[in-house]
Design a protein around this motif. Structure first.
Motif, PDB file in Angstrom:
ATOM      1  N   GLN A 234       0.809  -1.226   0.000  1.00  0.00           N
ATOM      2  CA  GLN A 234       0.000   0.000   0.000  1.00  0.00           C
ATOM      3  C   GLN A 234       0.840   1.273   0.000  1.00  0.00           C
ATOM      4  O   GLN A 234       0.493   2.244  -0.665  1.00  0.00           O
ATOM      5  CB  GLN A 234      -0.958  -0.017   1.181  1.00  0.00           C
ATOM      6  CG  GLN A 234      -2.113  -0.952   0.912  1.00  0.00           C
ATOM      7  CD  GLN A 234      -2.957  -1.222   2.112  1.00  0.00           C
ATOM      8  OE1 GLN A 234      -2.714  -0.704   3.194  1.00  0.00           O
ATOM      9  NE2 GLN A 234      -3.959  -2.070   1.937  1.00  0.00           N
ATOM     10  N   GLU A 235       1.937   1.216   0.693  1.00  0.00           N
ATOM     11  CA  GLU A 235       2.777   2.421   0.755  1.00  0.00           C
ATOM     12  C   GLU A 235       3.331   2.769  -0.628  1.00  0.00           C
ATOM     13  O   GLU A 235       3.292   3.921  -1.067  1.00  0.00           O
ATOM     14  CB  GLU A 235       3.919   2.156   1.736  1.00  0.00           C
ATOM     15  CG  GLU A 235       4.511   3.436   2.280  1.00  0.00           C
ATOM     16  CD  GLU A 235       5.767   3.131   3.066  1.00  0.00           C
ATOM     17  OE1 GLU A 235       5.780   2.136   3.806  1.00  0.00           O
ATOM     18  OE2 GLU A 235       6.748   3.897   2.906  1.00  0.00           O
ATOM     19  N   PHE A 236       3.828   1.745  -1.312  1.00  0.00           N
ATOM     20  CA  PHE A 236       4.375   1.952  -2.661  1.00  0.00           C
ATOM     21  C   PHE A 236       3.278   2.476  -3.599  1.00  0.00           C
ATOM     22  O   PHE A 236       3.489   3.426  -4.356  1.00  0.00           O
ATOM     23  CB  PHE A 236       4.953   0.623  -3.194  1.00  0.00           C
ATOM     24  CG  PHE A 236       5.634   0.757  -4.523  1.00  0.00           C
ATOM     25  CD1 PHE A 236       6.991   1.038  -4.603  1.00  0.00           C
ATOM     26  CD2 PHE A 236       4.927   0.604  -5.711  1.00  0.00           C
ATOM     27  CE1 PHE A 236       7.625   1.171  -5.840  1.00  0.00           C
ATOM     28  CE2 PHE A 236       5.548   0.742  -6.941  1.00  0.00           C
ATOM     29  CZ  PHE A 236       6.901   1.021  -7.004  1.00  0.00           C
ATOM     30  N   ILE A 237       2.111   1.868  -3.507  1.00  0.00           N
ATOM     31  CA  ILE A 237       1.001   2.263  -4.389  1.00  0.00           C
ATOM     32  C   ILE A 237       0.664   3.740  -4.163  1.00  0.00           C
ATOM     33  O   ILE A 237       0.487   4.496  -5.115  1.00  0.00           O
ATOM     34  CB  ILE A 237      -0.235   1.356  -4.140  1.00  0.00           C
ATOM     35  CG1 ILE A 237       0.078  -0.087  -4.570  1.00  0.00           C
ATOM     36  CG2 ILE A 237      -1.471   1.874  -4.880  1.00  0.00           C
ATOM     37  CD1 ILE A 237      -0.942  -1.110  -4.147  1.00  0.00           C
ATOM     38  N   LYS A 238       0.607   4.123  -2.923  1.00  0.00           N
ATOM     39  CA  LYS A 238       0.243   5.501  -2.589  1.00  0.00           C
ATOM     40  C   LYS A 238       1.303   6.497  -3.063  1.00  0.00           C
ATOM     41  O   LYS A 238       0.999   7.501  -3.696  1.00  0.00           O
ATOM     42  CB  LYS A 238       0.097   5.606  -1.062  1.00  0.00           C
ATOM     43  CG  LYS A 238      -0.943   6.625  -0.649  1.00  0.00           C
ATOM     44  CD  LYS A 238      -1.417   6.338   0.744  1.00  0.00           C
ATOM     45  CE  LYS A 238      -1.335   7.603   1.578  1.00  0.00           C
ATOM     46  NZ  LYS A 238      -1.399   7.311   2.997  1.00  0.00           N
ATOM     47  N   LYS A 239       2.538   6.159  -2.781  1.00  0.00           N
ATOM     48  CA  LYS A 239       3.635   7.096  -3.075  1.00  0.00           C
ATOM     49  C   LYS A 239       3.963   7.173  -4.560  1.00  0.00           C
ATOM     50  O   LYS A 239       4.279   8.226  -5.076  1.00  0.00           O
ATOM     51  CB  LYS A 239       4.891   6.608  -2.333  1.00  0.00           C
ATOM     52  CG  LYS A 239       5.182   7.353  -1.064  1.00  0.00           C
ATOM     53  CD  LYS A 239       6.676   7.288  -0.876  1.00  0.00           C
ATOM     54  CE  LYS A 239       7.165   7.308   0.507  1.00  0.00           C
ATOM     55  NZ  LYS A 239       8.220   6.417   0.824  1.00  0.00           N
ATOM     56  N   ARG A 240       3.901   6.025  -5.254  1.00  0.00           N
ATOM     57  CA  ARG A 240       4.555   5.990  -6.567  1.00  0.00           C
ATOM     58  C   ARG A 240       3.658   5.614  -7.742  1.00  0.00           C
ATOM     59  O   ARG A 240       4.129   5.407  -8.846  1.00  0.00           O
ATOM     60  CB  ARG A 240       5.756   5.043  -6.499  1.00  0.00           C
ATOM     61  CG  ARG A 240       6.748   5.521  -5.428  1.00  0.00           C
ATOM     62  CD  ARG A 240       8.124   5.013  -5.635  1.00  0.00           C
ATOM     63  NE  ARG A 240       8.615   5.199  -6.976  1.00  0.00           N
ATOM     64  CZ  ARG A 240       9.720   4.641  -7.433  1.00  0.00           C
ATOM     65  NH1 ARG A 240      10.418   3.863  -6.653  1.00  0.00           N
ATOM     66  NH2 ARG A 240      10.127   4.846  -8.671  1.00  0.00           N
ATOM     67  N   THR A 241       2.348   5.451  -7.482  1.00  0.00           N
ATOM     68  CA  THR A 241       1.489   5.040  -8.610  1.00  0.00           C
ATOM     69  C   THR A 241       0.219   5.892  -8.711  1.00  0.00           C
ATOM     70  O   THR A 241      -0.141   6.607  -7.783  1.00  0.00           O
ATOM     71  CB  THR A 241       1.046   3.560  -8.478  1.00  0.00           C
ATOM     72  OG1 THR A 241       0.089   3.477  -7.414  1.00  0.00           O
ATOM     73  CG2 THR A 241       2.203   2.634  -8.195  1.00  0.00           C
ATOM     74  N   GLU A 242      -0.441   5.732  -9.872  1.00  0.00           N
ATOM     75  CA  GLU A 242      -1.743   6.369 -10.110  1.00  0.00           C
ATOM     76  C   GLU A 242      -2.685   5.331 -10.696  1.00  0.00           C
ATOM     77  O   GLU A 242      -2.242   4.362 -11.296  1.00  0.00           O
ATOM     78  CB  GLU A 242      -1.590   7.479 -11.168  1.00  0.00           C
ATOM     79  CG  GLU A 242      -1.052   8.772 -10.639  1.00  0.00           C
ATOM     80  CD  GLU A 242      -0.684   9.720 -11.771  1.00  0.00           C
ATOM     81  OE1 GLU A 242      -1.219   9.576 -12.889  1.00  0.00           O
ATOM     82  OE2 GLU A 242       0.148  10.596 -11.515  1.00  0.00           O
TER      83      GLU A 242
END
Ligand SMILES: Nc1nc2c(c(=O)[nH]1)N[C@H]1C(S)=C(S)[C@@H](COP(=O)(O)OP(=O)(O)OC[C@H]3O[C@@H](n4cnc5c(=O)[nH]c(N)nc54)[C@H](O)[C@@H]3O)O[C@H]1N2
Ligand SMILES: Nc1nc2c(c(=O)[nH]1)N[C@H]1C(S)=C(S)[C@@H](COP(=O)(O)OP(=O)(O)OC[C@H]3O[C@@H](n4cnc5c(=O)[nH]c(N)nc54)[C@H](O)[C@@H]3O)O[C@H]1N2
Ligand code: SF4
Ligand SMILES: [Mo]
Length: 680
Positions: A234-242
């Motif tokens: 979830q952290e990666f998704i939030k920080k680095r994706t759309e």
């Protein structure tokens, strides 16, 4: 004299040492201190001397006299080629000429060839065999991640704890790299997903036999399980994706039971692999032709990018998305802009790009409209394409629908083929130009892991053969464009490349002589880059999820089998080089049709029996070999001119990346009756 160089076959780029005397190659041995291959070569690399010294090497320019070829001088050849290209350009326009660039040639040569297309001819009709190979990778990875290349490196993959391999057989197609990747097995698991139990699968820890052309579903299934079990990062998704929410919604609409039925892989197995992939810290994906040579390949590539974004398995050691690039310099050929939709360094066709290149090349006009891809160029013969310049490509074996390709090529007004051998394609040419091979020239190759390596001249070319870059320069000069091609050495060309291709800007021959460098190598990364996307995605901060889609294949009762194609360890692509080595010819003399034993029994076919393979387009004959291949699927290699596998294969293209469906077409298998056999 002994010089260090690089094997010209596959994308691994193993180090070789060429020993020569009086301009002749005496030995080609492995380079012991090469950072990757460390003194190893596979069987093809071990027999390179026979290729260089083959008596069949082209030695003189040739003019086609109908039934035979006549030797001509370089002056005659260049005059004729320049005259014909100028005539066709003047009569039908710049876009009536097409150029095939070679993944066998150096970066410098390919750079010059695309400059020739754009400056001397005035067209973007330039493309290279990546179109038949990793076109969906080029498109999809560039779109989502920012670069179309392996995210990680071979050495780094040797540190992975889990490697999932989709539709790739590196134990045969990148043998030296596979050995490196699969070493230190205590802490590592390798899982292979393929339609047959390959040599790689034999060496892996787990093998999943998938039904042809359904990998995209399997990957969506993995995403579904990961989301259902809250295993996403979830952290990666939030920080680095759309685009995550939209993606998640769409994934929900897929049914795991149906995925299991269509892929042939049990639900529990999909769950097991998904959990393992999400939970393992250093989990990497490797993939190849099994998923890229399909008419829905881009769907699969986007399913892969979705999966690495979902789990955050990118930009970190031992992870990533790794397309194993096939040819020695396919990566470089694309980096140099031998593509119809980009200028060097993947500069898109915008006014800004045109302005930049007009300034660097000091020209007044450059083509901005998108050119045609490889197969599209052939399809445009003879209405829109009348002249073709084919450098180091052998479409008369490697393209789909060979009967039609042959007809199309015969309809050209003018065909020039530049090669080191008189290939099946060269046999149709009006003029054949003889090239120097890797051992006879200096330049750079970029391997699959973005590593730019120097090759150095060790020998004299046979007869009057010339380096490819010199030939291009001569034609340009004769056409009146000499001042734009006034290079005296490959190094001078490389200096211009540095100005055009940002990811190469920090390299020089001086630096490369000391050690090879992985791009991007620029001001910020003077020592190159081992792992991409640690902080950002190319120029973008965030990568985008794409809602998954699946295009279902129709079924054809008259052709109940799926034909797929593959490679032998001993032979390379169209066999132009490897089949000139007696030893390799002897151990793999012919194409055998791989078939599931149960399927064969149902048709009353015995192992070793010769059968007919019939597709909607053509038929070929081959002896049957039983193999551990998915029921309903048969497989042929495409190396053999005697079999011409690609006669069978239709021209269906992936709609966006334009790759032909070389791994999937319908066929039926027929016994050859005894009577027929006697008549033959
Ligand atoms: N010895 C040797 N090495 C080579 C080459 C060569 O000709 N010979 N060529 C070089 C080049 S140009 C390239 S691009 C690379 C290619 O290297 P690979 O990608 O390893 O090549 P292939 O054997 O064509 O295809 C790989 C696998 O795809 C599987 N496959 C077919 N259909 C499907 C499917 O629907 N799903 C899945 N999951 N798998 C499927 C096939 O069974 C096969 O095992 O090799 C390079 N290296
Ligand atoms: N059915 C089926 N078809 C396929 C595939 C498949 O898996 N199945 N794979 C596809 C793939 S991935 C690829 S990459 C293509 C490959 O298709 P091609 O590129 O057509 O195949 P190659 O045999 O690699 O051809 C390279 C040519 O370059 C020549 N050459 C070598 N060195 C030099 C040099 O220094 N200068 C010049 N001028 N010429 C040189 C060689 O003699 C050879 O004729 O085939 C595609 N076709
Ligand atoms: S693995 Fe590839 S680069 Fe290395 S020797 Fe074999 S064919 Fe050549
Ligand atoms: Mo390839």
């Amino acid at each position: 004299m002994i010089v260090k160089s690089i094997c010209p076959y596959c994308g691994v780029g193993c180090g070789i040492e060429i020993e020569s005397k009086n301009g002749k190659v005496l030995k080609i041995l492995p380079q012991k201190d090469h950072p990757l291959s460390k003194g190893k070569l596979c069987i093809k690399g071990s027999f390179l001397k026979e290729v260089v010294n083959s008596k069949e090497r082209l030695k003189f320019p040739l003019l086609n006299k109908g039934r035979s070829f006549k030797k001509i001088s370089w002056k005659e050849a260049i005059n004729l080629v320049a005259e014909q290209f100028s005539r066709i350009k003047k009569t039908y326009g710049s876009n009536s000429i097409g150029i095939f660039a070679s993944t066998k040639c150096t970066n410098e040569e390919n750079y010059l060839l695309q400059k020739f297309a754009r400056v001397a001819i005035g067209t973007n009709n330039i493309d290279n065999p990546t179109r038949l190979c990793h076109a969906p990778t080029s498109y999809g990875l560039y779109q989502v991640l920012g670069n179309s290349a392996m995210t990680n490196s071979y050495e780094d993959l040797s540190e992975s704890e889990l490697i999932l391999i989709f539709g790739d057989n590196p134990a045969l197609t990148q043998p030296v790299a596979f050995e490196l990747i699969s070493k230190e097995r205590e802490n590592k698991e390798i899982v292979v997903v393929d339609v047959k139990k390959t040599e790689t699968a034999e060496k892996a820890d787990d093998f999943l036999m998938i039904k042809p052309n359904t990998d995209v579903l399997f990957l969506v299934g993995m995403a579904k399980v990961i989301l259902e079990e809250n295993l996403e990062d979830q952290e990666f998704i939030k920080k680095r994706t759309e685009g995550f929410e939209n993606f998640k919604e769409k994934v929900k609409s897929f049914d795991l039971k149906e995925i299991s039925e269509l892929t042939g892989i049990k639900e529990e197995k999909i769950r097991e692999i998904s959990r393992k992939y999400a939970k393992t810290k250093k989990a990497a994906i490797v993939y190849g032709m099994g998923i890229t040579q399909q008419s829905n390949s881009l769907e699969t590539i986007l399913a892969l990018t979705n999966l690495v974004l979902l789990t955050g398995h990118v930009g970190k050691p031992g992870t990533g998305l790794n397309p194993l690039r096939g040819c020695n310099n396919v990566q470089g050929c694309c980096d140099m802009g031998c593509l119809p939709n980009v200028y060097p360094g993947y500069s898109s066709l915008t006014e800004e790009t045109i302005k930049k290149f007009k300034k660097i090349w000091k020209v007044n006009s450059l083509p901005i409209s998108k050119g045609l891809s490889l197969v599209e160029m052939v399809e445009a013969i003879p209405e829109r394409i009348l002249g073709l310049y084919v450098v180091g490509v052998n479409p008369l074996i490697s393209f789909p629908d060979l009967n039609r390709i042959e007809r199309d090529f015969k309809n050209l007004e003018f065909l020039v083929v530049q090669d080191i051998f008189l290939t099946e394609t060269a046999e149709l040419a009006d003029v054949v130009l003889p090239s120097a091979c890797f051992a006879e020239k200096t330049g750079t190759f970029t391997n699959s892991e973005r590593r730019v390596q120097l090759i150095q001249k060790a020998a004299k070319p046979p007869g009057k053969a010339l380096e490819d870059w010199k030939i291009v320069k001569l034609i340009a000069k004769k056409m009146g464009f000499g001042k734009y091609f006034n290079f005296k050495s490959p190094e001078q060309i490389f200096e211009e490349i540095r100005k055009c291709v940002g990811i190469y800007s920090g390299m020089s021959y001086g630096k490369l002589k000391k050690k090879s460098l992985q791009w991007p190598c620029d001001k910020e990364n003077p020592n190159g880059t081992k792992i991409l996307y640690g902080k950002s995605f190319g120029k973008k901060e965030k990568a985008v999820f794409y809602p998954p889609t699946f295009t279902r294949k129709e079924f054809n009762e008259d052709f109940p089998f799926v034909l797929t194609t593959f490679r032998f360890l001993e032979h390379y692509n169209t066999g132009s080089m490897s089949r000139r080595v007696e030893f390799l010819k002897k151990i793999k003399p012919e194409a055998l049709l791989e078939m599931n034993e149960e399927d064969a029994k149902e048709l009353g076919i015995k192992e070793g029996e010769k059968v007919k393979v019939i597709s909607p387009l053509a038929e070929v004959e081959a002896k049957v070999k039983f193999s551990h291949i998915c029921k309903g699927c048969v497989a042929l290699p495409f190396h053999f001119k005697e079999t011409k596998t690609n006669k069978l294969i239709w021209r269906r293209l992936d709609p966006v990346s334009k790759i032909p469906s070389l791994k999937y077409c319908y066929v039926r298998i027929e016994k050859i009756s005894k009577a027929q056999e006697k008549n033959q």
